[in-house]
Design an enzyme around this catalytic site. Structure first.
Site, short mmCIF file in Angstrom:
data_model
loop_
_atom_site.label_atom_id
_atom_site.label_comp_id
_atom_site.label_asym_id
_atom_site.label_seq_id
_atom_site.Cartn_x
_atom_site.Cartn_y
_atom_site.Cartn_z
N GLY A 99 23.78 -11.26 -8.13
CA GLY A 99 24.05 -11.54 -6.71
C GLY A 99 23.09 -10.78 -5.82
N ASN A 100 23.42 -10.67 -4.55
CA ASN A 100 22.61 -9.87 -3.62
C ASN A 100 23.54 -9.24 -2.58
OD1 ASN A 100 22.75 -11.71 -1.22
ND2 ASN A 100 21.82 -13.11 -2.70
N TYR A 101 22.96 -8.50 -1.65
CA TYR A 101 23.78 -7.66 -0.76
C TYR A 101 24.23 -8.36 0.52
CZ TYR A 101 22.15 -3.89 -3.74
OH TYR A 101 21.89 -3.11 -4.82
N ALA A 167 21.86 -16.08 1.75
CA ALA A 167 20.89 -15.47 0.84
C ALA A 167 21.17 -16.07 -0.54
CB ALA A 167 21.06 -13.95 0.85
#
Ligand code: PMT
Length: 287
Positions: A99-101, A167
């Site tokens: 995943g990402n932030y 994102a």
């Protein structure tokens, strides 16, 4: 004021020295950052007998400011807008993902601002822990880039515009294990990653001349050149550039600092502001 859900305007009135005082300026800046619109005091005769800046603006002028805001607040009435927000999670097994932030704050602020201006919003959201903002917003919750891609392809044909703020993970594991991968039995593992569909580019390929497509570019270096290349490659009408090198921009922050670039070559840079005010700037420039 603290529990007010409506738009707030402040028309300060005080003596000239009080208005000039740095603490007043700081407090007014705090109000502005919270989304309050300041109606500056006028110059003239003050209750103290002195003359200077501090007279409450004339009621007729205050009404004009509010009327102008009300006109703008209906500026997207009748429009349908797709907004993507948050990260995508690409599952490795039932308990792990790539995943990402992204927190979803920027995308949710855009959805809220579009709705506040009268639009009907479809918010395609990756996994975040934010409530749906007030207004006419239909949220479709997705997890992976593939799910977000499918939802966007389904919804986009009925839309006047799409703002691609999510994102999206560019890669997903080629295989997702049905059961939890066990360290004891598997030992060292190598994950093979395959590219995800480019959602913005897919919409860019099918958009009609009446539809507007707005993408984001999150960069760490060569910001402007990379954003321009994404604008062209994905056939966007606008791209919103934010850089992770900027301490007031990016993932999870309550503020952002953006430059919006149009396919026509026009562009505008904005100072760091709360994500709500950044959303308003983006919408003013693009829609
Ligand atoms: O959510 P927050 O914590 O508030 O943070 C906000 C943000 C930093 C996530 C947001 O401001 C932002 O920059 N969003 C875009 C992040 C991103 O993925 O940028 P990118 O440069 O990798 O992608 C370019 C554009 O293509 C984006 O519009 C993206 O949504 C889109 N894209 C990317 C990959 C892909 N497979 N499909 C896409 O549609």
């Amino acid at each position: 004021y603290l529990s007010a859900k409506a738009k707030v305007f402040v028309a300060p009135a005080m003596d000239l020295d009080m208005y000039r005082h740095p603490s007043t300026a700081r407090n007014l800046d705090t109000l502005r950052a919270d989304g309050v619109t300041l109606i500056e005091p006028a110059e003239g005769y003050l209750a103290s007998g002195l003359t200077g800046k501090g007279r409450m603006e004339e009621p007729e002028e205050i009404v004009k400011v509010i009327e102008a805001w009300m006109d703008a607040s209906a500026s997207l009435k009748g429009k349908k807008i797709l907004v993507t927000a948050g990260p995508t999670h690409e599952n490795i097994d039932p308990v792990r993902f790539i995943g990402n932030y992204s927190s979803g704050k920027m995308g949710y602020a855009l959805a809220g601002e579009c709705a506040a201006r009268g639009a009907e919003v479809c918010l395609v959201s990756g996994p975040v822990s934010l409530p749906v903002p007030d207004g006419d917003i239909r949220r479709i919750e997705v997890t992976s880039a593939a799910e977000m891609h499918a939802a966007c392809l389904r919804e986009f044909p009925g839309m006047d515009a799409a703002i691609m703020c999510a994102a999206v993970a560019d890669y997903a594991p080629a295989v997702c294990s049905d059961s939890k991968i066990k360290r004891e039995t598997t030992g060292e593992i190598t994950l093979r990653l395959v590219p995800n569909p480019d959602i913005a580019a897919s919409l860019g390929a099918i958009k009609t001349p009446e539809q507007k497509l707005i993408g984001f570019a999150l960069e760490t270096d060569n910001e402007h050149a990379n954003a321009l290349s994404k604008l062209r490659r994905k056939n966007l009408d606008f791209i919103v550039l934010n850089s992770l090198r900027d301490p007031l921009a990016g993932f999870g922050k309550d503020t952002n600092k953006v430059t919006v670039i149009a396919a026509t070559g026009e562009e505008k840079s904005f100072p760091a502001k709360s994500k709500t005010l950044v959303a308003a700037d983006i919408i003013d420039f693009t829609l």
